[in-house]
Design an enzyme around this catalytic site. Structure first.
Site, PDB file in Angstrom:
ATOM      1  CG  PHE A  59      56.440 -61.282  79.942  1.00 58.72           C
ATOM      2  CD1 PHE A  59      56.984 -61.484  80.949  1.00 58.72           C
ATOM      3  CD2 PHE A  59      55.133 -60.844  79.625  1.00 58.72           C
ATOM      4  CE1 PHE A  59      55.882 -61.495  82.165  1.00 58.72           C
ATOM      5  CE2 PHE A  59      54.281 -61.036  80.819  1.00 58.72           C
ATOM      6  CZ  PHE A  59      54.605 -61.133  82.051  1.00 58.72           C
TER       7      PHE A  59
ATOM      8  CE1 TYR B 230      67.486 -61.907  80.368  1.00 58.42           C
ATOM      9  CE2 TYR B 230      68.498 -62.601  82.658  1.00 58.42           C
ATOM     10  CZ  TYR B 230      67.254 -62.264  81.860  1.00 58.42           C
ATOM     11  OH  TYR B 230      66.107 -62.191  82.278  1.00 58.42           O
TER      12      TYR B 230
END
Length: 328
Positions: free
Chosen positions: A72, A140
C-alpha cells in the site's frame, strides 16, 4: 511465515491488517507514519521506517520469514503529484523497486498491489473494464501504472507473481469502530462532508452541477473499505494457490453522485449540511464506475457492504468518536 503489509498503518492498509489478523495470519507492518497512524493497527508487528531504506528493509526481512507482501505504501494526492512529480516518482516508483529487489533477494514470490483506477485516465466507456486503455491524466496515476509495469517485468525475470487491484473511492470504517479514515490534508468526499456536522467546516463544496448526469454532479464508485480489504486477501489466496499475475478492477457496479452522497449524509447525521456550488475542477470526468466482473469471476469477490447509507453511517460513527482523528 508472515505477510508483510507496507503502508499498513494507513486507511485501507490498516483495515487489511485487521482482516489478516481475523484470518489468523502472522502480520508484519512497515510504515514510515508520514500518512499512517500507530493507533490504526489492531495487531501485527510494526516496523517504523521507509521502504526505500535498504538497511531498514534488510532488517525486516532478516527478522521475519516473509512469504507474501501486500503493498500500500505510496503517496496518493492527485493535485500534489502534479505540482511535485519527483516526490511521487521517488516514493512510489523507486520505493517499489527497492521493495521488489529485497523480495527477490529473500525469495518472496507473491505481492498484492493496491493500485488505482486513475491508471485509466479519462475512460472511453463506462463501466471501465481491465481491457480499457491505460492513459493516466496525472502523475499519481502514471506512477501507479509504472509500479504495475515494474511488477510485470520482475515476474518475467524473477517469477515474482503479482495481483494489481484498481479501484476508485474507499469509504466507511471498521465494524469495531476502532479504525477509520484520517488523512491530512483530507481530500476524500465522505469525510469532507462529515466535517460539516462535526463543526470542522461550515459547508461542503460541490464542484460543478452541469455535468451530463441526472442531477448534474459527478458520479463516482464507492466501496466500503472492508470490502477492499477482503479483495486483497482473496487476491493473496489466488497467488498462494498458484494463480498467475493479473489485474483486477474493484467496483460496486453502480455510482453515486455528489448530491446523492450529501443527501445520504444528511439523513444519517440529521444535520442540514449546507452545500455551496463552486466552479468545475479541471480534469474531473462526469462518471467513473469500475466493472468488477473479472474480480467476481476469478477472485470470487463482490462487495458485501454495498448499502450506501450503511457505509456513510459506519464512517459517521467513527468520526463522531474521533472528531480530531487519531492522536498518534
Amino acid at each position: 511465515m508472515a505477510v508483510l503489509v507496507t503502508g499498513g498503518a494507513g486507511y485501507i492498509g490498516s483495515h487489511t491488517v485487521a482482516e489478516l489478523i481475523d484470518a489468523k495470519e502472522e502480520v508484519v507492518v512497515v510504515d514510515n507514519l508520514s500518512q499512517g497512524h500507530r493507533q490504526a493497527l489492531l495487531g501485527g508487528k510494526l516496523y517504523v521506517g521507509d521502504i526505500r531504506d535498504a538497511d531498514f528493509m534488510e532488517t525486516v526481512f532478516k527478522e521475519n520469514d516473509i512469504e507474501s507482501v501486500i503493498h500500500f505504501a505510496a503517496y496518493s494526492l492527485v493535485g500534489e503529484s502534479m505540482q511535485n512529480p519527483a516526490k511521487y516518482y521517488d516514493n512510489n516508483v523507486y520505493g517499489t523497486q527497492r521493495l521488489l529487489e529485497i523480495m527477490k533477494k529473500y525469495g518472496t514470490k507473491r505481492i498484492v498491489f493496491s493500485s488505482t483506477a486513475a491508471t485509466y485516465g479519462e475512460p472511453q466507456t463506462v463501466p471501465i473494464e481491465e481491457t480499457a486503455p491505460t492513459q493516466p491524466t496525472n502523475t499519481y496515476g502514471e506512477t501507479k501504472l509504472s509500479m504495475e509495469k515494474m511488477m510485470k517485468w520482475f515476474d518475467a525475470a524473477h517469477g515474482i507473481k503479482y495481483v494489481a487491484l484498481r479501484y476508485f473511492n474507499a469509504a466507511g470504517a471498521h465494524h469495531s469502530g476502532r479504525i477509520g479514515e484520517d488523512h491530512s490534508p483530507e481530500t476524500h468526499l465522505v469525510p469532507l462532508i462529515l466535517q460539516v456536522p462535526l463543526g470542522k467546516r461550515e459547508h461542503v463544496s460541490i464542484f460543478g452541477d452541469d455535468y451530463p448526469t441526472e442531477d448534474g454532479t459527478c458520479i463516482r464508485d464507492y466501496l466500503h473499505v472492508s470490502d477492499l480489504a477482503d479483495a486483497h486477501l482473496l487476491a493473496l489466496e489466488r497467488l498462494r494457490s498458484g494463480g498467475e499475475s493479473s489485474v483486477y478492477n474493484l467496483g460496486s457496479g453502480k455510482g453515486f453522485s455528489v448530491k446523492e452522497m450529501i443527501d445520504v449524509a444528511r439523513k444519517v447525521t440529521g444535520h442540514p449540511i449546507p452545500a455551496v456550488l463552486e466552479p468545475r475542477r479541471a480534469g474531473d470526468p462526469a462518471v467513473l464506475i469500475a466493472s468488477s466482473a473479472k474480480a467476481k469471476r476469478e477472485l470470487n469477490w463482490s462487495p458485501r457492504r454495498d448499502n450506501l447509507e450503511e457505509i456513510v453511517e459506519s464512517a459517521w460513527n467513527w468520526h463522531r468518536q474521533h472528531p480530531d482523528g487519531f492522536t498518534e
